[in-house]
Motif scaffolding. Structure first.
Motif, PDB file in Angstrom:
ATOM      1  N   ASP A 177       0.800  -0.845  -0.121  1.00 19.29           N
ATOM      2  CA  ASP A 177      -0.077  -0.023  -0.038  1.00 19.29           C
ATOM      3  C   ASP A 177       1.025   1.278   0.112  1.00 19.29           C
ATOM      4  O   ASP A 177       1.004   2.090   0.878  1.00 19.29           O
ATOM      5  N   PHE A 178       1.753   1.331  -0.980  1.00 16.44           N
ATOM      6  CA  PHE A 178       2.383   2.532  -1.186  1.00 16.44           C
ATOM      7  C   PHE A 178       2.040   3.638  -1.881  1.00 16.44           C
ATOM      8  O   PHE A 178       2.516   4.798  -2.489  1.00 16.44           O
ATOM      9  N   THR A 179       0.757   3.452  -2.952  1.00 21.28           N
ATOM     10  CA  THR A 179       0.360   4.206  -3.645  1.00 21.28           C
ATOM     11  C   THR A 179       0.228   5.921  -3.240  1.00 21.28           C
ATOM     12  O   THR A 179       0.541   6.647  -3.943  1.00 21.28           O
ATOM     13  N   VAL A 180      -0.213   6.122  -2.129  1.00 21.75           N
ATOM     14  CA  VAL A 180      -0.366   7.401  -1.549  1.00 21.75           C
ATOM     15  C   VAL A 180       0.707   7.536  -0.302  1.00 21.75           C
ATOM     16  O   VAL A 180       0.679   6.736   0.528  1.00 21.75           O
ATOM     17  N   SER A 181       1.413   8.475  -0.345  1.00 18.54           N
ATOM     18  CA  SER A 181       2.340   8.970   0.547  1.00 18.54           C
ATOM     19  C   SER A 181       2.086  10.239   1.253  1.00 18.54           C
ATOM     20  O   SER A 181       1.500  10.979   0.827  1.00 18.54           O
ATOM     21  N   TYR A 182       2.372  10.022   2.730  1.00 16.74           N
ATOM     22  CA  TYR A 182       1.679  10.872   3.693  1.00 16.74           C
ATOM     23  C   TYR A 182       3.165  11.713   4.070  1.00 16.74           C
ATOM     24  O   TYR A 182       4.141  10.964   4.663  1.00 16.74           O
ATOM     25  N   TYR A 183       3.052  12.854   4.325  1.00 14.53           N
ATOM     26  CA  TYR A 183       4.243  13.649   4.925  1.00 14.53           C
ATOM     27  C   TYR A 183       3.837  14.650   6.034  1.00 14.53           C
ATOM     28  O   TYR A 183       2.915  15.135   5.832  1.00 14.53           O
ATOM     29  N   GLY A 184       4.667  14.795   7.107  1.00 18.32           N
ATOM     30  CA  GLY A 184       4.437  16.135   7.963  1.00 18.32           C
ATOM     31  C   GLY A 184       5.637  16.631   7.883  1.00 18.32           C
ATOM     32  O   GLY A 184       6.821  16.203   7.804  1.00 18.32           O
ATOM     33  N   GLU A 185       5.248  18.115   8.236  1.00 16.28           N
ATOM     34  CA  GLU A 185       6.503  18.977   8.097  1.00 16.28           C
ATOM     35  C   GLU A 185       6.803  19.671   9.370  1.00 16.28           C
ATOM     36  O   GLU A 185       5.905  20.081  10.449  1.00 16.28           O
ATOM     37  N   GLU A 186       8.106  19.496   9.892  1.00 17.43           N
ATOM     38  CA  GLU A 186       8.410  19.619  11.311  1.00 17.43           C
ATOM     39  C   GLU A 186      10.068  20.167  11.248  1.00 17.43           C
ATOM     40  O   GLU A 186      11.001  19.545  10.999  1.00 17.43           O
ATOM     41  N   ASN A 187      10.099  21.204  11.777  1.00 14.87           N
ATOM     42  CA  ASN A 187      11.594  22.182  11.839  1.00 14.87           C
ATOM     43  C   ASN A 187      12.013  22.120  10.519  1.00 14.87           C
ATOM     44  O   ASN A 187      13.050  22.079  10.118  1.00 14.87           O
ATOM     45  N   PHE A 188      10.963  22.558   9.461  1.00 16.25           N
ATOM     46  CA  PHE A 188      11.464  22.713   8.253  1.00 16.25           C
ATOM     47  C   PHE A 188      11.810  21.618   7.469  1.00 16.25           C
ATOM     48  O   PHE A 188      12.284  21.562   6.332  1.00 16.25           O
ATOM     49  N   ILE A 189      11.382  20.182   8.000  1.00 15.75           N
ATOM     50  CA  ILE A 189      11.829  18.915   7.402  1.00 15.75           C
ATOM     51  C   ILE A 189      10.754  18.278   7.377  1.00 15.75           C
ATOM     52  O   ILE A 189       9.932  18.102   8.105  1.00 15.75           O
TER      53      ILE A 189
END
Length: 301
Positions: free
Chosen positions: A110-122
């Motif tokens: 289940d890699f079709t959608v990738s989720y990201y969070g931004e913290e300390n500009f990363i």
């Protein structure tokens, strides 16, 4: 005797000059000590910032036992078994590195959608840790490589924003980009409710809260975004693993994969080896079935 005295005298002068030079050099450094302190301080700050704002890269490894398929063939009987074993090992390594196997592995994950969070500009990938889950319609076109930003306002509502141009459109039913079709320009900034279908000509999906990972105190107004990935793009991303026997005489192969998310890399390698073993088992079953059919035909005749 006269020459010997002069030689000794010259050597003493050289030693004295060298001693004076070292002493003068020390005092020169000492007078400008603050330059060294400032340089060391700047170097430490740069090292701290580099370690803090650079994504760490991890290496994940697994091993696979390659079965000896040439133990009783003609080459073994002629004393060429070792060479045949090496050929078999190289062939199996080629299978493990093949595009077909990597493609079959990605299709099972289940890699079709990738989720990201931004913290300390990363930006950090939230694999299995995302407070949201995207459900999309495979019968509808989807937009690739576009960051859909989700700002959670409450457990019921969120703001969706996206900016991009000249974006590829993907058909997940046939796993191909839609030729001649692209999203020329998008500037999205709109409020939606969780579980509501969001649909245009170029995408159709809905955003749901992850009941296991969502935390009201942590995730409200947190910078989160998700991206649709193509199957070919994922294969290219994960196909760069290294592979080699654990030693020259072993048929056990070690597979190494580097990445910034260890859990995702572990899931890929586990699935890769599982698919490989399933294909080998399927091949064996097919050979066994054909063998039984042949024997039955011979018995009948």
């Amino acid at each position: 005797t006269h020459r010997t005295v002069n030689d000794n005298f010259n050597q003493q002068d050289i030693y004295q000059e060298e001693a004076v030079d070292y002493k003068a050099l020390f005092f020169k450094f000492y007078r400008h000590w603050y330059f060294f302190v400032v340089t060391i301080f700047i170097a430490l700050v740069i090292a701290f910032l580099f370690n803090k704002y650079t994504k760490p890269i991890y290496e994940v490894t697994t091993t696979v036992l390659i079965e000896d398929k040439g133990a009783a063939d003609a080459q073994s009987l002629l004393g060429l078994g070792f060479r045949n074993n090496m050929q078999n090992l190289e062939n199996e390594i080629g299978k493990l590195k093949s595009y077909r196997l990597a493609h079959a592995t990605i299709k099972k994950l289940d890699f079709t959608v990738s989720y990201y969070g931004e913290e300390n500009f990363i930006s950090k990938e939230l694999y299995k840790e995302s407070p949201i889950i995207v459900e999309f319609d495979k019968n509808h076109y989807q937009t690739l490589t576009l960051n859909f930003n989700v700002n959670i306002q409450s457990p019921n509502e969120f703001i969706l924003t996206a900016d991009g141009e000249n974006l590829d459109i993907y058909n997940y039913l046939i796993d191909e980009k839609v030729e001649g079709t692209s999203l020329k320009l998008i500037n999205l900034n709109k409020s939606y409710r969780f579980g509501e279908w969001i649909e245009t000509e170029h995408y159709k999906f809905k955003v749901n809260l992850n009941p296991v990972k969502f935390d009201v105190e942590k995730d409200l107004n947190k910078k989160i975004y998700f991206v649709f990935n193509s199957t070919n793009g994922l294969v290219g991303m994960f196909k760069g693993f290294e592979m080699e026997p654990i030693n020259k005489e072993s048929s056990i192969v070690e597979i190494k994969l580097k990445g910034s998310n260890t859990e995702k890399a572990v899931d890929f390698l586990n699935m890769l080896t599982r698919v490989y073993l399933e294909l080998e088992l399927e091949k064996k079953n097919h050979i066994a079935t054909k063998t039984v059919e042949f024997i039955d035909e011979q018995l009948v005749s």
